[in-house]
Design a protein around this motif. Structure first.
Motif, PDB file in Angstrom:
ATOM      1  N   PRO A 184       0.818  -1.216   0.000  1.00 15.90           N
ATOM      2  CA  PRO A 184       0.000   0.000   0.000  1.00 15.90           C
ATOM      3  C   PRO A 184       0.854   1.269   0.000  1.00 15.90           C
ATOM      4  N   VAL A 185       0.236   2.377  -0.357  1.00  9.87           N
ATOM      5  CA  VAL A 185       0.970   3.649  -0.401  1.00  9.87           C
ATOM      6  C   VAL A 185       1.394   4.123   0.974  1.00  9.87           C
ATOM      7  N   ASN A 186       0.719   3.647   2.022  1.00 12.96           N
ATOM      8  CA  ASN A 186       1.063   4.062   3.386  1.00 12.96           C
ATOM      9  C   ASN A 186       1.825   2.980   4.138  1.00 12.96           C
ATOM     10  N   GLY A 187       2.423   2.042   3.393  1.00 12.65           N
ATOM     11  CA  GLY A 187       3.152   0.954   4.023  1.00 12.65           C
ATOM     12  C   GLY A 187       4.496   1.391   4.575  1.00 12.65           C
ATOM     13  N   VAL A 188       5.051   0.556   5.442  1.00 11.99           N
ATOM     14  CA  VAL A 188       6.381   0.794   6.003  1.00 11.99           C
ATOM     15  C   VAL A 188       7.419   0.628   4.898  1.00 11.99           C
ATOM     16  N   THR A 189       8.405   1.506   4.869  1.00 15.16           N
ATOM     17  CA  THR A 189       9.438   1.472   3.837  1.00 15.16           C
ATOM     18  C   THR A 189      10.803   1.159   4.446  1.00 15.16           C
ATOM     19  N   GLY A 204      16.221   3.160   2.777  1.00 12.09           N
ATOM     20  CA  GLY A 204      16.731   3.715   1.536  1.00 12.09           C
ATOM     21  C   GLY A 204      15.680   4.017   0.491  1.00 12.09           C
ATOM     22  N   SER A 205      14.396   3.923   0.843  1.00 12.43           N
ATOM     23  CA  SER A 205      13.330   4.162  -0.128  1.00 12.43           C
ATOM     24  C   SER A 205      12.147   4.850   0.535  1.00 12.43           C
ATOM     25  N   SER A 206      11.390   5.594  -0.267  1.00  7.47           N
ATOM     26  CA  SER A 206      10.170   6.229   0.232  1.00  7.47           C
ATOM     27  C   SER A 206       8.925   5.463  -0.208  1.00  7.47           C
ATOM     28  N   TYR A 207       9.147   4.271  -0.787  1.00 13.56           N
ATOM     29  CA  TYR A 207       8.035   3.451  -1.283  1.00 13.56           C
ATOM     30  C   TYR A 207       8.038   2.086  -0.594  1.00 13.56           C
ATOM     31  N   SER A 208       6.833   1.569  -0.369  1.00  8.98           N
ATOM     32  CA  SER A 208       6.725   0.278   0.303  1.00  8.98           C
ATOM     33  C   SER A 208       6.755  -0.865  -0.696  1.00  8.98           C
ATOM     34  N   PRO A 240      -1.730   1.913  -7.800  1.00  6.66           N
ATOM     35  CA  PRO A 240      -2.189   2.971  -6.889  1.00  6.66           C
ATOM     36  C   PRO A 240      -2.739   4.166  -7.653  1.00  6.66           C
ATOM     37  N   ASN A 241      -3.548   4.955  -6.974  1.00  9.01           N
ATOM     38  CA  ASN A 241      -4.111   6.171  -7.579  1.00  9.01           C
ATOM     39  C   ASN A 241      -3.029   7.246  -7.742  1.00  9.01           C
ATOM     40  N   GLY A 242      -3.267   8.168  -8.665  1.00 14.09           N
ATOM     41  CA  GLY A 242      -2.381   9.319  -8.796  1.00 14.09           C
ATOM     42  C   GLY A 242      -1.091   9.015  -9.517  1.00 14.09           C
ATOM     43  N   ALA A 293      11.689  -9.797  -6.904  1.00  8.66           N
ATOM     44  CA  ALA A 293      10.403 -10.015  -7.580  1.00  8.66           C
ATOM     45  C   ALA A 293       9.261  -9.869  -6.584  1.00  8.66           C
ATOM     46  N   GLY A 294       8.154  -9.327  -7.063  1.00  7.43           N
ATOM     47  CA  GLY A 294       6.976  -9.126  -6.215  1.00  7.43           C
ATOM     48  C   GLY A 294       6.280  -7.840  -6.581  1.00  7.43           C
ATOM     49  N   ALA A 295       5.877  -7.059  -5.585  1.00  6.90           N
ATOM     50  CA  ALA A 295       5.209  -5.774  -5.817  1.00  6.90           C
ATOM     51  C   ALA A 295       5.963  -4.670  -5.097  1.00  6.90           C
ATOM     52  N   TYR A 296       6.589  -3.814  -5.882  1.00  7.19           N
ATOM     53  CA  TYR A 296       7.260  -2.631  -5.352  1.00  7.19           C
ATOM     54  C   TYR A 296       6.451  -1.435  -5.848  1.00  7.19           C
ATOM     55  N   THR A 297       5.636  -0.863  -4.963  1.00  4.33           N
ATOM     56  CA  THR A 297       4.699   0.203  -5.324  1.00  4.33           C
ATOM     57  C   THR A 297       5.403   1.552  -5.297  1.00  4.33           C
ATOM     58  N   LEU A 298       5.508   2.183  -6.468  1.00  3.57           N
ATOM     59  CA  LEU A 298       6.258   3.438  -6.587  1.00  3.57           C
ATOM     60  C   LEU A 298       5.346   4.650  -6.387  1.00  3.57           C
ATOM     61  N   ALA A 299       4.609   4.624  -5.302  1.00  2.00           N
ATOM     62  CA  ALA A 299       3.728   5.732  -4.912  1.00  2.00           C
ATOM     63  C   ALA A 299       3.645   5.737  -3.399  1.00  2.00           C
ATOM     64  N   ASN A 300       3.396   6.923  -2.844  1.00  2.00           N
ATOM     65  CA  ASN A 300       3.268   7.039  -1.398  1.00  2.00           C
ATOM     66  C   ASN A 300       2.215   8.089  -1.061  1.00  2.00           C
ATOM     67  N   CYS A 301       2.086   8.413   0.202  1.00  2.00           N
ATOM     68  CA  CYS A 301       1.042   9.350   0.627  1.00  2.00           C
ATOM     69  C   CYS A 301       1.286  10.773   0.138  1.00  2.00           C
ATOM     70  N   GLY A 302       2.502  11.045  -0.349  1.00  3.79           N
ATOM     71  CA  GLY A 302       2.781  12.371  -0.873  1.00  3.79           C
ATOM     72  C   GLY A 302       2.327  12.580  -2.303  1.00  3.79           C
ATOM     73  N   ASN A 303       2.082  11.485  -3.031  1.00  5.78           N
ATOM     74  CA  ASN A 303       1.665  11.637  -4.431  1.00  5.78           C
ATOM     75  C   ASN A 303       0.478  10.763  -4.808  1.00  5.78           C
ATOM     76  N   SER A 304      -0.154  10.151  -3.822  1.00  8.08           N
ATOM     77  CA  SER A 304      -1.284   9.270  -4.109  1.00  8.08           C
ATOM     78  C   SER A 304      -2.297   9.346  -2.974  1.00  8.08           C
TER      79      SER A 304
END
Length: 256
Positions: A91-96, A99-103, A139-141, A224-235
């Motif tokens: 999720p966009v609000n997941g723990v990161t 070294g990253s701002s995305y979960s 994710p949205n946005g 491999a898996g899901a690396y969501t390149l969005a967070n609460c600052g842009n989504s």
């Protein structure tokens, strides 16, 4: 007395058969149900660890072998509803990570039965990752999600990255390096492959070579898996209902 005993025996056998038949109809056989319990029953996770979008800030949950062999957590890392693959959700609000701002809900390659982190050279031997996956949700946005990648000691080298309906092969910071497929529809399964040897990365999509990328760096590994390149600052919304999700149906690494 013998007639009564025989009658009881027949009655017991009939009742047992009826119960067994009912269990098969309602739940399927035990052999069919068991492989749906853990992701490691669908993918060979012997030499992987998983990082999850849970835990404390800067220190997400990591699960390694041997625990990973019998581990699942709803909805972040589990066998999918069809019992055909593994669901990864971030999720966009997941723990990161620090070294990253995305979960992420993502596997990282390991070695020695999952006891040590893999770190191989791009100029020695041949290193191959073959995977079959489908992007399920964006994710949205900022609808960007990475499904598979090669990483070195510093950063990602190349990834399979869905941006909206366009599937790209990235190269370093160039997120639009190679358009693999336009008009991608969610839940469409495809097969990808990275082959690394002689200082080159060859990337394939459904069996067709897409690009050859020069890379000679050491300390490489697959993810491999899901690396969501969005967070609460842009989504928005900033909640667990806003996420990226991937289903993985095949995951195979070979080194030679």
């Amino acid at each position: 007395m013998k007639i009564v005993s025989a009658y009881r025996l027949v009655t017991t056998i009939v009742a047992t058969l009826a119960i067994t038949a009912a269990l098969v109809v309602t739940t399927g056989t035990a052999a069919a149900a068991a492989p749906c319990d853990y992701p490691a029953q669908k993918l060979d996770l012997t030499n992987w660890k998983v990082t999850l979008p849970t835990g404390s800030p800067g220190s997400p949950t990591e699960v390694k072998q041997p625990v990973l062999a019998t581990y699942a957590v709803n909805p972040w890392f589990q066998v999918n509803h069809s019992c055909q693959g593994v669901q990864f959700r971030a999720p966009v609000n997941g723990v990161t990570t620090s070294g990253s701002s995305y979960s992420r809900s993502e596997l990282r390659e390991m070695t020695d039965n999952g006891t040590r982190q893999a770190a191989w050279s791009a100029i020695v031997g041949t290193h191959t990752l073959t995977f079959r996956l489908a992007f399920n949700r964006l994710p949205n946005g900022k609808p960007h999600v990475v499904g598979a990648q090669i990483h070195d000691g510093d950063d990602d080298v190349t990834t399979f990255r869905l941006q909206g309906s366009n599937l790209y092969l990235t190269k370093g910071n160039d997120s639009d390096y190679k358009l693999i497929a336009s008009g991608y529809q969610l839940h469409t399964v495809f097969e990808g492959k990275f082959v690394v040897s002689g200082g080159q990365i060859r990337a394939y999509y459904n069996g067709a070579l897409q690009a050859t990328i020069g890379h000679t760096g050491p300390r490489n590994y697959f993810k491999a898996g899901a690396y969501t390149l969005a967070n609460c600052g842009n989504s928005s919304p900033c909640s667990s209902s806003n996420y990226g999700q991937v289903s993985m149906y095949k995951l195979l690494i070979t080194h030679s």
